[in-house]
Design a protein around this motif. Structure first.
Motif, PDB file in Angstrom:
ATOM      1  N   LEU A 201      14.585  -5.196 -12.086  1.00  0.00           N
ATOM      2  CA  LEU A 201      14.018  -3.941 -12.576  1.00  0.00           C
ATOM      3  C   LEU A 201      13.507  -4.125 -14.002  1.00  0.00           C
ATOM      4  CD1 LEU A 201      13.364  -0.954 -12.254  1.00  0.00           C
ATOM      5  CD2 LEU A 201      15.729  -0.451 -12.943  1.00  0.00           C
ATOM      6  N   LYS A 202      14.244  -4.833 -14.823  1.00  0.00           N
ATOM      7  CA  LYS A 202      13.825  -5.075 -16.205  1.00  0.00           C
ATOM      8  C   LYS A 202      12.470  -5.778 -16.250  1.00  0.00           C
ATOM      9  CE  LYS A 202      15.433  -6.891 -20.594  1.00  0.00           C
ATOM     10  NZ  LYS A 202      16.543  -7.433 -21.342  1.00  0.00           N
TER      11      LYS A 202
ATOM     12  N   ARG B  79       0.819  -1.205   0.000  1.00  0.00           N
ATOM     13  CA  ARG B  79       0.000   0.000   0.000  1.00  0.00           C
ATOM     14  C   ARG B  79       0.854   1.257   0.000  1.00  0.00           C
ATOM     15  NH1 ARG B  79      -5.182  -1.054  -0.158  1.00  0.00           N
ATOM     16  NH2 ARG B  79      -5.785   0.969   0.602  1.00  0.00           N
ATOM     17  N   GLY B  80       2.108   1.110  -0.321  1.00  0.00           N
ATOM     18  CA  GLY B  80       2.990   2.258  -0.369  1.00  0.00           C
ATOM     19  C   GLY B  80       4.138   1.975  -1.306  1.00  0.00           C
ATOM     20  N   CYS B  81       5.063   2.900  -1.369  1.00  0.00           N
ATOM     21  CA  CYS B  81       6.220   2.726  -2.236  1.00  0.00           C
ATOM     22  C   CYS B  81       7.075   1.551  -1.746  1.00  0.00           C
ATOM     23  CB  CYS B  81       7.049   4.005  -2.253  1.00  0.00           C
ATOM     24  SG  CYS B  81       8.522   3.880  -3.287  1.00  0.00           S
ATOM     25  N   THR B  82       7.465   0.713  -2.682  1.00  0.00           N
ATOM     26  CA  THR B  82       8.302  -0.430  -2.350  1.00  0.00           C
ATOM     27  C   THR B  82       9.738  -0.238  -2.835  1.00  0.00           C
ATOM     28  OG1 THR B  82       7.742  -1.526  -4.410  1.00  0.00           O
ATOM     29  CG2 THR B  82       6.337  -2.015  -2.496  1.00  0.00           C
ATOM     30  N   ALA B  83      10.017   0.945  -3.407  1.00  0.00           N
ATOM     31  CA  ALA B  83      11.342   1.254  -3.963  1.00  0.00           C
ATOM     32  C   ALA B  83      11.744   0.214  -5.008  1.00  0.00           C
ATOM     33  CB  ALA B  83      12.390   1.377  -2.869  1.00  0.00           C
ATOM     34  N   CYS B  84      10.775  -0.143  -5.861  1.00  0.00           N
ATOM     35  CA  CYS B  84      11.064  -1.136  -6.906  1.00  0.00           C
ATOM     36  C   CYS B  84      11.676  -0.500  -8.150  1.00  0.00           C
ATOM     37  CB  CYS B  84       9.809  -1.917  -7.261  1.00  0.00           C
ATOM     38  SG  CYS B  84       8.621  -1.024  -8.296  1.00  0.00           S
ATOM     39  N   GLY B  85      11.557   0.812  -8.305  1.00  0.00           N
ATOM     40  CA  GLY B  85      12.160   1.514  -9.430  1.00  0.00           C
ATOM     41  C   GLY B  85      11.328   1.551 -10.696  1.00  0.00           C
ATOM     42  N   ALA B  86      10.203   0.858 -10.725  1.00  0.00           N
ATOM     43  CA  ALA B  86       9.396   0.805 -11.954  1.00  0.00           C
ATOM     44  C   ALA B  86       8.849   2.170 -12.355  1.00  0.00           C
ATOM     45  CB  ALA B  86       8.257  -0.192 -11.799  1.00  0.00           C
TER      46      ALA B  86
ATOM     47  N   ARG C  40      19.272   5.337  -8.727  1.00  0.00           N
ATOM     48  CA  ARG C  40      20.487   4.672  -8.248  1.00  0.00           C
ATOM     49  C   ARG C  40      20.342   3.152  -8.390  1.00  0.00           C
ATOM     50  NH1 ARG C  40      20.713   7.562  -2.450  1.00  0.00           N
ATOM     51  NH2 ARG C  40      19.979   5.470  -2.004  1.00  0.00           N
ATOM     52  N   PRO C  41      21.446   2.421  -8.289  1.00  0.00           N
ATOM     53  CA  PRO C  41      21.377   0.948  -8.385  1.00  0.00           C
ATOM     54  C   PRO C  41      20.461   0.306  -7.333  1.00  0.00           C
ATOM     55  CG  PRO C  41      23.636   1.675  -8.630  1.00  0.00           C
ATOM     56  CD  PRO C  41      22.828   2.890  -8.239  1.00  0.00           C
ATOM     57  N   ASP C  42      20.256   0.995  -6.200  1.00  0.00           N
ATOM     58  CA  ASP C  42      19.366   0.448  -5.172  1.00  0.00           C
ATOM     59  C   ASP C  42      17.908   0.840  -5.412  1.00  0.00           C
ATOM     60  OD1 ASP C  42      19.471   3.154  -4.526  1.00  0.00           O
ATOM     61  OD2 ASP C  42      20.162   2.843  -2.466  1.00  0.00           O
ATOM     62  N   CYS C  43      17.624   1.399  -6.611  1.00  0.00           N
ATOM     63  CA  CYS C  43      16.285   1.831  -7.027  1.00  0.00           C
ATOM     64  C   CYS C  43      15.733   2.998  -6.201  1.00  0.00           C
ATOM     65  CB  CYS C  43      15.295   0.664  -7.059  1.00  0.00           C
ATOM     66  SG  CYS C  43      15.624  -0.468  -8.430  1.00  0.00           S
ATOM     67  N   LEU C  44      16.604   3.787  -5.634  1.00  0.00           N
ATOM     68  CA  LEU C  44      16.200   5.013  -4.952  1.00  0.00           C
ATOM     69  C   LEU C  44      16.659   6.196  -5.790  1.00  0.00           C
ATOM     70  CD1 LEU C  44      17.052   4.093  -1.256  1.00  0.00           C
ATOM     71  CD2 LEU C  44      14.811   4.055  -2.372  1.00  0.00           C
ATOM     72  N   CYS C  45      16.050   7.327  -5.569  1.00  0.00           N
ATOM     73  CA  CYS C  45      16.319   8.520  -6.364  1.00  0.00           C
ATOM     74  C   CYS C  45      17.506   9.299  -5.805  1.00  0.00           C
ATOM     75  CB  CYS C  45      15.085   9.413  -6.369  1.00  0.00           C
ATOM     76  SG  CYS C  45      15.286  10.928  -7.304  1.00  0.00           S
ATOM     77  N   ALA C  46      18.443   9.621  -6.683  1.00  0.00           N
ATOM     78  CA  ALA C  46      19.633  10.373  -6.273  1.00  0.00           C
ATOM     79  C   ALA C  46      19.329  11.851  -6.055  1.00  0.00           C
ATOM     80  CB  ALA C  46      20.732  10.215  -7.324  1.00  0.00           C
ATOM     81  N   VAL C  47      18.213  12.346  -6.612  1.00  0.00           N
ATOM     82  CA  VAL C  47      17.854  13.771  -6.450  1.00  0.00           C
ATOM     83  C   VAL C  47      16.489  13.895  -5.762  1.00  0.00           C
ATOM     84  CG1 VAL C  47      19.259  14.528  -8.401  1.00  0.00           C
ATOM     85  CG2 VAL C  47      16.854  13.909  -8.779  1.00  0.00           C
TER      86      VAL C  47
ATOM     87  N   PRO D 169      15.334   3.680 -17.686  1.00  0.00           N
ATOM     88  CA  PRO D 169      15.488   4.165 -16.308  1.00  0.00           C
ATOM     89  C   PRO D 169      15.951   5.627 -16.269  1.00  0.00           C
ATOM     90  CG  PRO D 169      16.470   1.999 -16.527  1.00  0.00           C
ATOM     91  CD  PRO D 169      16.118   2.469 -17.926  1.00  0.00           C
ATOM     92  N   CYS D 170      15.434   6.350 -15.328  1.00  0.00           N
ATOM     93  CA  CYS D 170      15.831   7.740 -15.109  1.00  0.00           C
ATOM     94  C   CYS D 170      17.328   7.790 -14.785  1.00  0.00           C
ATOM     95  CB  CYS D 170      15.032   8.322 -13.944  1.00  0.00           C
ATOM     96  SG  CYS D 170      15.482  10.021 -13.521  1.00  0.00           S
TER      97      CYS D 170
END
Length: 99
Positions: A80-81, A18-25, A47-54, A42-43
């Motif tokens: 991620l693919k 029910r929230g963000c899972t940091a999957c990167g999709a 980052r490689p851990d599927c979190l946003c660098a900015v 991918p943006c």
């Protein structure tokens, strides 16, 4: 309608997601015009851990994104693919993406 309830023609999803899972999709599958990011790519800030660098300075479109039932569909996939491919399949965009 609850954003975590899948459409009637979809199989039931986990009520636990029910929230963000940091999957990167969401940072990879859709096109993000504010970042000149094409569909299925991918943006550059993912980052490689599927979190946003900015994350603190991310554009409004990213700030406004709200997880929904699609997250429960794609997050469990192992790569991620695979998550991006399924995200695009859900929206019928797999033929338009640069996979």
């Amino acid at each position: 309608m609850d954003a975590f309830t899948p459409p009637p023609d979809s199989a039931p999803r986990s009520s636990l997601v029910r929230g963000c899972t940091a999957c990167g999709a969401c940072c990879s599958a859709p096109d993000i015009h504010a970042l000149r990011k094409p569909l299925g790519v991918p943006c550059v800030h993912l980052r490689p851990d599927c979190l946003c660098a900015v994350y603190a300075a991310r554009p409004a479109v990213c700030r406004g994104y709200q997880p929904d039932w699609v997250c429960g569909e794609v997050a469990p996939l192992p790569t991620l693919k695979a998550r991006v491919r399924r995200f695009l399949e859900i929206y019928g965009l797999e033929g338009e993406a640069r996979l």
